[in-house]
Design a protein around this motif. Sequence first.
Motif, PDB file in Angstrom:
ATOM      1  N   LEU A  14       0.836  -1.199   0.000  1.00  0.00           N
ATOM      2  CA  LEU A  14       0.000   0.000   0.000  1.00  0.00           C
ATOM      3  C   LEU A  14       0.880   1.263   0.000  1.00  0.00           C
ATOM      4  O   LEU A  14       0.645   2.196  -0.780  1.00  0.00           O
ATOM      5  CB  LEU A  14      -0.896  -0.009   1.248  1.00  0.00           C
ATOM      6  N   LEU A  15       1.901   1.273   0.874  1.00  0.00           N
ATOM      7  CA  LEU A  15       2.761   2.460   0.979  1.00  0.00           C
ATOM      8  C   LEU A  15       3.703   2.597  -0.221  1.00  0.00           C
ATOM      9  O   LEU A  15       4.156   3.685  -0.531  1.00  0.00           O
ATOM     10  CB  LEU A  15       3.579   2.417   2.286  1.00  0.00           C
ATOM     11  N   GLN A  16       3.949   1.483  -0.877  1.00  0.00           N
ATOM     12  CA  GLN A  16       4.807   1.528  -2.080  1.00  0.00           C
ATOM     13  C   GLN A  16       4.016   1.988  -3.304  1.00  0.00           C
ATOM     14  O   GLN A  16       4.521   2.773  -4.099  1.00  0.00           O
ATOM     15  CB  GLN A  16       5.368   0.133  -2.368  1.00  0.00           C
ATOM     16  N   ASP A  17       2.776   1.514  -3.425  1.00  0.00           N
ATOM     17  CA  ASP A  17       2.029   1.721  -4.665  1.00  0.00           C
ATOM     18  C   ASP A  17       1.187   2.991  -4.690  1.00  0.00           C
ATOM     19  O   ASP A  17       0.844   3.480  -5.761  1.00  0.00           O
ATOM     20  CB  ASP A  17       1.108   0.512  -4.930  1.00  0.00           C
ATOM     21  N   THR A  18       0.836   3.492  -3.527  1.00  0.00           N
ATOM     22  CA  THR A  18      -0.021   4.685  -3.499  1.00  0.00           C
ATOM     23  C   THR A  18       0.807   5.912  -3.881  1.00  0.00           C
ATOM     24  O   THR A  18       1.984   6.012  -3.535  1.00  0.00           O
ATOM     25  CB  THR A  18      -0.625   4.873  -2.085  1.00  0.00           C
ATOM     26  N   GLU A  19       0.180   6.858  -4.584  1.00  0.00           N
ATOM     27  CA  GLU A  19       0.859   8.111  -4.955  1.00  0.00           C
ATOM     28  C   GLU A  19       0.727   9.122  -3.802  1.00  0.00           C
ATOM     29  O   GLU A  19      -0.398   9.498  -3.446  1.00  0.00           O
ATOM     30  CB  GLU A  19       0.215   8.698  -6.224  1.00  0.00           C
ATOM     31  N   TYR A  20       1.831   9.506  -3.217  1.00  0.00           N
ATOM     32  CA  TYR A  20       1.846  10.564  -2.201  1.00  0.00           C
ATOM     33  C   TYR A  20       3.270  11.105  -2.119  1.00  0.00           C
ATOM     34  O   TYR A  20       4.213  10.452  -2.595  1.00  0.00           O
ATOM     35  CB  TYR A  20       1.359  10.065  -0.822  1.00  0.00           C
ATOM     36  N   ASP A  21       3.428  12.281  -1.506  1.00  0.00           N
ATOM     37  CA  ASP A  21       4.755  12.891  -1.390  1.00  0.00           C
ATOM     38  C   ASP A  21       5.366  12.680  -0.014  1.00  0.00           C
ATOM     39  O   ASP A  21       6.580  12.559   0.127  1.00  0.00           O
ATOM     40  CB  ASP A  21       4.661  14.405  -1.638  1.00  0.00           C
ATOM     41  N   LEU A  22       4.505  12.692   1.004  1.00  0.00           N
ATOM     42  CA  LEU A  22       4.994  12.683   2.387  1.00  0.00           C
ATOM     43  C   LEU A  22       4.191  11.715   3.233  1.00  0.00           C
ATOM     44  O   LEU A  22       2.949  11.752   3.225  1.00  0.00           O
ATOM     45  CB  LEU A  22       4.864  14.109   2.973  1.00  0.00           C
ATOM     46  N   LEU A  23       4.899  10.858   3.948  1.00  0.00           N
ATOM     47  CA  LEU A  23       4.236   9.993   4.922  1.00  0.00           C
ATOM     48  C   LEU A  23       4.318  10.660   6.290  1.00  0.00           C
ATOM     49  O   LEU A  23       5.417  11.009   6.755  1.00  0.00           O
ATOM     50  CB  LEU A  23       4.934   8.622   4.989  1.00  0.00           C
ATOM     51  N   LEU A  24       3.167  10.841   6.931  1.00  0.00           N
ATOM     52  CA  LEU A  24       3.150  11.305   8.322  1.00  0.00           C
ATOM     53  C   LEU A  24       2.975  10.064   9.188  1.00  0.00           C
ATOM     54  O   LEU A  24       1.877   9.489   9.243  1.00  0.00           O
ATOM     55  CB  LEU A  24       2.003  12.301   8.540  1.00  0.00           C
ATOM     56  N   GLU A  25       4.067   9.616   9.820  1.00  0.00           N
ATOM     57  CA  GLU A  25       4.040   8.364  10.567  1.00  0.00           C
ATOM     58  C   GLU A  25       3.801   8.695  12.045  1.00  0.00           C
ATOM     59  O   GLU A  25       4.693   9.198  12.724  1.00  0.00           O
ATOM     60  CB  GLU A  25       5.374   7.620  10.385  1.00  0.00           C
ATOM     61  N   VAL A  26       2.576   8.412  12.505  1.00  0.00           N
ATOM     62  CA  VAL A  26       2.200   8.816  13.864  1.00  0.00           C
ATOM     63  C   VAL A  26       1.581   7.651  14.640  1.00  0.00           C
ATOM     64  O   VAL A  26       0.690   7.845  15.458  1.00  0.00           O
ATOM     65  CB  VAL A  26       1.247  10.046  13.826  1.00  0.00           C
ATOM     66  N   THR A  27       2.079   6.438  14.354  1.00  0.00           N
ATOM     67  CA  THR A  27       1.601   5.277  15.114  1.00  0.00           C
ATOM     68  C   THR A  27       2.308   5.256  16.476  1.00  0.00           C
ATOM     69  O   THR A  27       3.313   5.941  16.673  1.00  0.00           O
ATOM     70  CB  THR A  27       1.890   3.956  14.351  1.00  0.00           C
ATOM     71  N   PRO A  28       1.800   4.456  17.438  1.00  0.00           N
ATOM     72  CA  PRO A  28       2.424   4.444  18.769  1.00  0.00           C
ATOM     73  C   PRO A  28       3.850   3.894  18.751  1.00  0.00           C
ATOM     74  O   PRO A  28       4.210   3.086  17.896  1.00  0.00           O
ATOM     75  CB  PRO A  28       1.506   3.513  19.580  1.00  0.00           C
ATOM     76  N   THR A  29       4.636   4.345  19.724  1.00  0.00           N
ATOM     77  CA  THR A  29       6.042   3.936  19.832  1.00  0.00           C
ATOM     78  C   THR A  29       6.165   2.482  20.284  1.00  0.00           C
ATOM     79  O   THR A  29       5.478   2.043  21.204  1.00  0.00           O
ATOM     80  CB  THR A  29       6.756   4.860  20.853  1.00  0.00           C
ATOM     81  N   ASN A  30       7.055   1.768  19.607  1.00  0.00           N
ATOM     82  CA  ASN A  30       7.411   0.416  20.040  1.00  0.00           C
ATOM     83  C   ASN A  30       8.925   0.429  20.248  1.00  0.00           C
ATOM     84  O   ASN A  30       9.683   0.646  19.303  1.00  0.00           O
ATOM     85  CB  ASN A  30       7.029  -0.591  18.944  1.00  0.00           C
ATOM     86  N   ILE A  31       9.331   0.235  21.489  1.00  0.00           N
ATOM     87  CA  ILE A  31      10.751   0.392  21.812  1.00  0.00           C
ATOM     88  C   ILE A  31      11.512  -0.935  21.743  1.00  0.00           C
ATOM     89  O   ILE A  31      12.737  -0.977  21.872  1.00  0.00           O
ATOM     90  CB  ILE A  31      10.922   1.105  23.183  1.00  0.00           C
ATOM     91  N   LYS A  32      10.770  -2.028  21.496  1.00  0.00           N
ATOM     92  CA  LYS A  32      11.467  -3.329  21.417  1.00  0.00           C
ATOM     93  C   LYS A  32      12.179  -3.485  20.078  1.00  0.00           C
ATOM     94  O   LYS A  32      13.356  -3.803  20.023  1.00  0.00           O
ATOM     95  CB  LYS A  32      10.470  -4.467  21.636  1.00  0.00           C
ATOM     96  N   ASP A  33      11.424  -3.269  18.974  1.00  0.00           N
ATOM     97  CA  ASP A  33      12.050  -3.447  17.657  1.00  0.00           C
ATOM     98  C   ASP A  33      11.634  -2.364  16.655  1.00  0.00           C
ATOM     99  O   ASP A  33      11.903  -2.490  15.459  1.00  0.00           O
ATOM    100  CB  ASP A  33      11.715  -4.840  17.099  1.00  0.00           C
ATOM    101  N   GLY A  34      10.988  -1.329  17.151  1.00  0.00           N
ATOM    102  CA  GLY A  34      10.524  -0.271  16.245  1.00  0.00           C
ATOM    103  C   GLY A  34       9.118  -0.511  15.729  1.00  0.00           C
ATOM    104  O   GLY A  34       8.440   0.410  15.289  1.00  0.00           O
ATOM    105  N   GLY A  35       8.692  -1.794  15.751  1.00  0.00           N
ATOM    106  CA  GLY A  35       7.323  -2.173  15.392  1.00  0.00           C
ATOM    107  C   GLY A  35       6.903  -1.740  13.999  1.00  0.00           C
ATOM    108  O   GLY A  35       7.726  -1.584  13.079  1.00  0.00           O
ATOM    109  N   ALA A  36       5.592  -1.527  13.861  1.00  0.00           N
ATOM    110  CA  ALA A  36       5.031  -1.163  12.554  1.00  0.00           C
ATOM    111  C   ALA A  36       5.591   0.174  12.070  1.00  0.00           C
ATOM    112  O   ALA A  36       5.787   0.371  10.863  1.00  0.00           O
ATOM    113  CB  ALA A  36       3.512  -1.089  12.657  1.00  0.00           C
ATOM    114  N   GLY A  37       5.868   1.064  12.996  1.00  0.00           N
ATOM    115  CA  GLY A  37       6.382   2.394  12.642  1.00  0.00           C
ATOM    116  C   GLY A  37       7.661   2.300  11.831  1.00  0.00           C
ATOM    117  O   GLY A  37       7.835   3.004  10.829  1.00  0.00           O
ATOM    118  N   TYR A  38       8.558   1.416  12.261  1.00  0.00           N
ATOM    119  CA  TYR A  38       9.817   1.223  11.549  1.00  0.00           C
ATOM    120  C   TYR A  38       9.547   0.761  10.110  1.00  0.00           C
ATOM    121  O   TYR A  38      10.121   1.278   9.156  1.00  0.00           O
ATOM    122  CB  TYR A  38      10.699   0.209  12.295  1.00  0.00           C
ATOM    123  N   MET A  39       8.639  -0.205  10.002  1.00  0.00           N
ATOM    124  CA  MET A  39       8.316  -0.764   8.684  1.00  0.00           C
ATOM    125  C   MET A  39       7.706   0.325   7.779  1.00  0.00           C
ATOM    126  O   MET A  39       8.063   0.442   6.599  1.00  0.00           O
ATOM    127  CB  MET A  39       7.363  -1.953   8.881  1.00  0.00           C
TER     128      MET A  39
END
Lengths: 340, 164
Positions: free
Chosen positions: A79-104
Amino acid sequence: MDVFIAGFGVVGQGITEVIRDKQELFIKHFGEKVRIVGAFDTKSLALDPSGLDPDELLKRKDSLGKVGKDEVSDDIVKLLQDTEYDLLLEVTPTNIKDGGAGYMHIHTALSAGRHVATSNKGPLALKFRELTELAERNRVHLRYEASVGGAMPVINLSRELLMGEEIASMRGILNGTCNFILHRMKEERFSFQFALREAQELGYAETDPSYDIDGIDSACKLAILANAIFDRDVTYADVSRTGIRGISEEAVALAAEHKQVIRLIGEVSKEKLEVAPRLVPAGHPLSIGGTLNIAQLLTDLAGDVTVVGRGAGRMETASALLSDILAILKNGETRRDAKR
Amino acid sequence: MKVNVDLSLMDMPGQLIRALEPISANNGNVIGVIHDHEAIVGGRITVNVTFEVHSDLALENILATWKENDVIMIKMDAVFESYPLQYLLVGDISSKEIESLTHGMESMEGLASMDIRITGSLTSGSRAAMVTGRVTRHGSLETVEQFFRQHADNGGYMLIRGLE
């Protein structure tokens, strides 16, 4: 500029309101609108290449508890690869173990040549170098003012306005919850447990407060500052960390007798990287009370530069994200411009 | 080196400048001047001056110039710079541990002064101790910090440092 919002909790809704309300500013200064073309939360997805109505997104989230009508795709990467946009605003909750979904999310967007602005500490506190190098390689911006200190603009201040200064060290209060607890222990002579309970009742502390009171949140922010301002290569685990659990009423009272207060201070320089309770003289800028955040930078030309602000909150974090959106509009080409 | 002197000057305009000029002429730095106009004895007043000089030779030159200029030196002290230390210890701190800290600190080179104030219950295991003092060398601060850190780690109590 088209933006995609990953995460539609308190911060996601805040930045949606700000984007809705600041269209005049975007047009006046940059001659273009900022459109939201996609947004997802844990339950749903909203997508429209011609632009989504911010009010509709907010209304649906408020009434139905979800941002979109469609189910969120299992394959967020695609979805994030194929959708047309200029800027991702990544505001999911913090995961301090491995970065979680936010890192991905951040990794995918940067790899796909999209700018990213984020409030998510986890990916930055764990994989700062990897992500900043990925952004450089793909010639896009990765901005993260909202990840440290909410509305306290310490990162952009240091990297942009104080660019000519040699910054020797930074000391600051990076967690409003701990500051509130320590302030109340001193002012009301509360025990630690009582002050913590009050902080929980007022919504400043989580039911499990360990992330705040054990200094983890402060350590994450300090690691980001160490990397961003002091060009170090550290993660949250490298921070020497002591929390405030062990601080007793006797200790707070004894400090007060000596005209001192106890504050949880983060300190970073080329050599130091530590979060620990410290004795601060009453009246010193770092003795501030309440839930405020403060950072004091020691510079070679300007001397001490101190910046104070609200460290968390819907509009405070949105304010920091807005500063990053404006910086990207000002400094960088949008993705579509680059393609032309 | 910091130096503190009491000078006896003629109570006339320009005498204070005459006393201070040799300090700057020898690359010294005036830190403080206490000038008491009320106490005039035999047409002279006493001025207390604290200044910094970089060498014994510079100090000798200043003293010689004062003598030539009829600036009488009543008293001279060397003022040693000292650095504050402050630690708050929190937790189960036994009286034996306090004694051990006191002895350890007292035997430390460069310690100019020290005070320990303790509060809390002897039986509850929750005590707080404020240690304040000064050392005469900046480098000693690191030694003192290591000393307290080691004690806190071994004793299992919290160490809160001052914001130096």
